[in-house]
Design an enzyme around this catalytic site. Sequence first.
Site, PDB file in Angstrom:
ATOM      1  N   ASP A  43     107.279  44.564  42.150  1.00 59.19           N
ATOM      2  CA  ASP A  43     107.653  44.863  43.531  1.00 59.19           C
ATOM      3  C   ASP A  43     108.992  45.604  43.583  1.00 59.19           C
ATOM      4  OD1 ASP A  43     107.148  43.890  46.606  1.00 59.19           O
ATOM      5  OD2 ASP A  43     109.294  43.928  46.129  1.00 59.19           O
TER       6      ASP A  43
ATOM      7  N   HIS B 175     108.712  48.047  55.525  1.00 61.13           N
ATOM      8  CA  HIS B 175     109.696  47.090  55.011  1.00 61.13           C
ATOM      9  C   HIS B 175     110.252  46.160  56.094  1.00 61.13           C
ATOM     10  CE1 HIS B 175     112.831  46.663  51.563  1.00 61.13           C
ATOM     11  NE2 HIS B 175     112.530  45.501  52.085  1.00 61.13           N
TER      12      HIS B 175
ATOM     13  N   TYR C  91     115.845  49.821  47.673  1.00 61.31           N
ATOM     14  CA  TYR C  91     116.435  49.156  46.509  1.00 61.31           C
ATOM     15  C   TYR C  91     117.121  50.154  45.586  1.00 61.31           C
ATOM     16  CZ  TYR C  91     113.360  45.179  47.716  1.00 61.31           C
ATOM     17  OH  TYR C  91     112.698  44.151  48.355  1.00 61.31           O
TER      18      TYR C  91
ATOM     19  N   LYS D  13     107.946  50.190  49.386  1.00 64.45           N
ATOM     20  CA  LYS D  13     108.036  49.970  50.831  1.00 64.45           C
ATOM     21  C   LYS D  13     108.640  51.163  51.554  1.00 64.45           C
ATOM     22  CE  LYS D  13     108.979  45.173  49.614  1.00 64.45           C
ATOM     23  NZ  LYS D  13     109.574  45.391  48.291  1.00 64.45           N
TER      24      LYS D  13
END
Length: 297
Positions: free
Chosen positions: A48, A115, A53, A82
């Site tokens: 994931d 997200h 990120y 996401k």
Amino acid sequence: MALKLAPKVKLNDGNEMPVLGLGTWRSYENDAEFSVKCAIDCGYRHIDTAYVYENEAEVGRAVRAKIQEGVVKREDLFIVTKLASHHHDPNVVEKACRESLSNLQLDYVDLYLIHFPVGMDFDYLDTWKAMEKLVPLGLTKSIGISNFNSEQTKRIVENCTIKPVTNQVECHPGFNQQKLIDFSKKYDIIITAYCPLARPKPEMKLPSFLFDEKTEAIASKHGKTATQVVLRYLIQHGVVPIPKSVNPQRIKQNFDVFDFELNSDEMKVMDSFNTKHRTIPFSQLRTAKHFPFNIEF
């Protein structure tokens, strides 16, 4: 000896997702690449990540390295990323997905999520309709949501062509999301659990459920650690945990949860730790339109 893999859960679109994955939030640069390589070697097939990120490229490098080494084939893996909140404009969704694929250097992801329901001035329902177009384009096999509450989920389900397969939310014994899980089951939507260990702080013995003598007693009985008991509880609780670690020993340990089972009394003990307290409340967004956590679940 064949590597033991995680069991899979069938999603509402017919695809399958391993019941445990590796989270990569706050795994930066070399840490992200290292942890994903280590996880794949240990048997993880569910990885994931997310655009925000800022580690999609590193995750992708690790995935390609393991494919090139012959450890896995692309079809063995379940890769999740996401859509960022600043990409909610329906005219931008496809471009954003393609950018993530470029970062990952993959032709497709297995699951693409919105997200967060808060996204500039755009209605998440319009964003969802743009997400649906990604599936026939072959950019993602499944689509889902993250951090959505029950009312927002229901609104999507009642106005969609493709139903979300999962809702990725904070979930752990201290915030076990029982009401959201029960609600989601009605629509055949799986809950994925981020922050499944509630961001442990051993020096402060937090979260309390991880250091409680009752958890330790259950762990001792099964010859496991408290962390493994928590992850096993979540799997039996009906959710898919995605613990994050960059420590090889912990990555391996987190995956070693498929050779024991908690009985009903032990599950009740773990249920008793529910305080309904979020570790990540997103308080800075509380006044935003479509903020999801102003209702109970």
